[in-house]
Motif scaffolding. Structure first.
Motif, short mmCIF file in Angstrom:
data_model
loop_
_atom_site.label_atom_id
_atom_site.label_comp_id
_atom_site.label_asym_id
_atom_site.label_seq_id
_atom_site.Cartn_x
_atom_site.Cartn_y
_atom_site.Cartn_z
N UNK A 282 82.29 57.90 61.15
CA UNK A 282 81.36 56.90 60.63
C UNK A 282 80.82 57.36 59.28
N UNK A 283 80.80 56.46 58.30
CA UNK A 283 80.21 56.77 57.00
C UNK A 283 79.78 55.46 56.35
N UNK A 284 79.15 55.56 55.18
CA UNK A 284 78.66 54.37 54.47
C UNK A 284 79.57 54.03 53.31
N UNK A 304 75.02 47.34 52.06
CA UNK A 304 75.60 48.66 52.28
C UNK A 304 76.19 48.64 53.68
N UNK A 305 77.40 49.15 53.85
CA UNK A 305 78.12 49.01 55.11
C UNK A 305 78.28 50.36 55.81
N UNK A 306 78.05 50.34 57.11
CA UNK A 306 78.42 51.45 57.98
C UNK A 306 79.79 51.08 58.59
N UNK A 307 80.77 51.95 58.41
CA UNK A 307 82.12 51.64 58.85
C UNK A 307 82.60 52.67 59.89
N UNK A 308 83.67 52.29 60.60
CA UNK A 308 84.27 53.10 61.67
C UNK A 308 83.33 53.25 62.87
N UNK A 309 82.51 52.22 63.09
CA UNK A 309 81.60 52.25 64.22
C UNK A 309 82.34 51.92 65.52
N UNK A 310 81.84 52.42 66.65
CA UNK A 310 82.36 51.95 67.94
C UNK A 310 81.87 50.53 68.19
N UNK A 311 82.40 49.82 69.19
CA UNK A 311 81.99 48.43 69.41
C UNK A 311 80.49 48.27 69.68
N UNK A 312 79.87 49.27 70.31
CA UNK A 312 78.43 49.23 70.57
C UNK A 312 77.79 50.50 70.04
#
Length: 379
Positions: A282-284, A304-312
């Motif tokens: 996870x990173x921005x 600003x986006x947080x990416x590579x997140x899990x579904x929850x």
């Protein structure tokens, strides 16, 4: 045996398992539907208005009841061994334009059949006498540039690849002397009229015509995928009694090689990840978040986006001194991995420039700590 090649119905006796051969049944017709009785009996491939002969190089099949097969049947079959997978089960319409031009449409799948200079799931006219015998014949198809190098590998095709003789298919038809007879690749191939050659979707045809089709004329090629079972354990020239099996295990008809075809699937259950999520990635984006002026991006568009997140997951954002700035919740049942932040704090104010920390916590208790930088324009 009495068999049809890639351009006709296979009629093989029902021995042992009851079936032995697979595709077949191709035929041409004019108008809304075929009207000729037994359009693919023996070596026939249908009937077209204004066309003297519609001919296909069909191997190991008598030309007339009780007659002999083409002497070159062993060589004729080689093309289909290698390229029959380019076939499809469909009605394909050829709409003629001026000077031999044509528009080809697969009306069964509602998609165009495109021209290609080589053998593919496509069409192209054969206008070149590649073997130099003065006529367009079935052996000339063996010299197409992606066919010629492959045939010698079968070992019994009687074809020698010569790169200097390789040819390309063309997008328009041209009249040439043609031969719809002949033995193996060594000739002779007696000329018996004029016409043109055509490759389409794994199949070869030669048309004997006195002139190119008039603009607006429509021809239809109907092809099948399935199995034909003979009525007895002995072959006959009478088509009556043969049974078409469209879908008989284990010979399941293959999916068609059709350009542009889409297959849609529906599910009654939501998608889900298999295995534990990995929140270490996870990173921005972007980092740093940087805006040079107030005119570069409007306040409503700041993201600003947080990416590579899990579904929850829950994302908490902190200042360097540990003050909680914002809590964001991410819950995407479709498995989305991206969460947007509008750069506002809990009081709905834009945050100041500086370094911030974030803590991501997944539903199964995993945590990831990271940081990012925000550089706002001067106020």
């Amino acid at each position: 045996t009495n068999r049809r090649g890639s351009a006709g119905a296979t009629i093989d006796p029902g021995v042992a398992t009851g079936v032995r051969m697979v595709p077949g049944g191709s035929r041409w017709f004019s108008g809304a539907n075929e009207t000729v009785a037994d359009p693919t009996a023996l070596i026939k491939v249908g009937h077209l208005d204004g066309v003297d002969t519609v001919w296909a190089p069909i191997h190991h099949t008598p030309t007339v009841p009780g007659g002999s097969q083409y002497p070159g049947s062993t060589n004729i079959q080689c093309f289909s061994y290698l390229f029959s997978d380019m076939g499809r089960a469909a009605d394909v319409k050829f709409t003629w334009g001026a000077s031999g031009a044509v528009t080809v449409t697969d009306v069964s799948h509602n998609t165009p059949v495109i021209f290609k200079p080589t053998v593919q799931a496509s069409y192209g006219f054969l206008n070149t006498d590649a073997n130099g015998n003065g006529v367009i014949d079935w052996a000339d198809f063996n010299f197409i540039s992606n066919v010629s190098p492959t045939l010698p590998g079968l070992g019994f095709c009687g074809h020698t690849d010569d790169p200097a003789k390789r040819i390309a298919l063309e997008s328009t038809a041209k009249l040439n002397p043609i031969s719809t007879a002949g033995p193996g690749t060594g000739g002779p191939f007696p000329a018996n009229g004029q016409g043109f050659g055509l490759y389409v979707n794994g199949e070869r045809y030669i048309f004997k015509v006195s002139a190119l089709p008039a603009s607006g004329q429509v021809w239809t090629l109907r092809t099948y995928t399935g199995l034909l079972r003979a009525p007895t354990n002995s072959l006959t020239n009478d088509p009556a009694g043969y049974t078409f099996w469209a879908n008989l295990p284990p010979f399941e008809p293959r999916q068609p090689m059709v350009t542009g075809v889409r297959f849609n699937a529906q599910s009654t259950a939501a998608s889900e990840l298999v295995g534990a999520p990995d929140i270490s990635k996870v990173h921005t984006v972007p980092d740093p978040y940087f805006v040079r002026s107030a005119f570069e991006i409007g306040p409503a568009n700041k993201k600003l986006y947080f990416v590579n997140l899990p579904p929850q997951a829950i994302v908490r954002i902190f200042t360097l001194n540990g003050t909680l700035v914002r809590v964001l919740e991410h819950n995407d049942p479709q498995g989305g991995t991206q969460l947007a932040w509008d750069l506002r704090n809990r009081n709905n104010q834009f945050v100041a420039s500086g370094v911030y920390f974030f803590v991501v916590e997944s539903a199964d208790g995993q945590k990831k700590i990271g940081r990012f930088t925000v550089i706002q324009f001067a106020r």
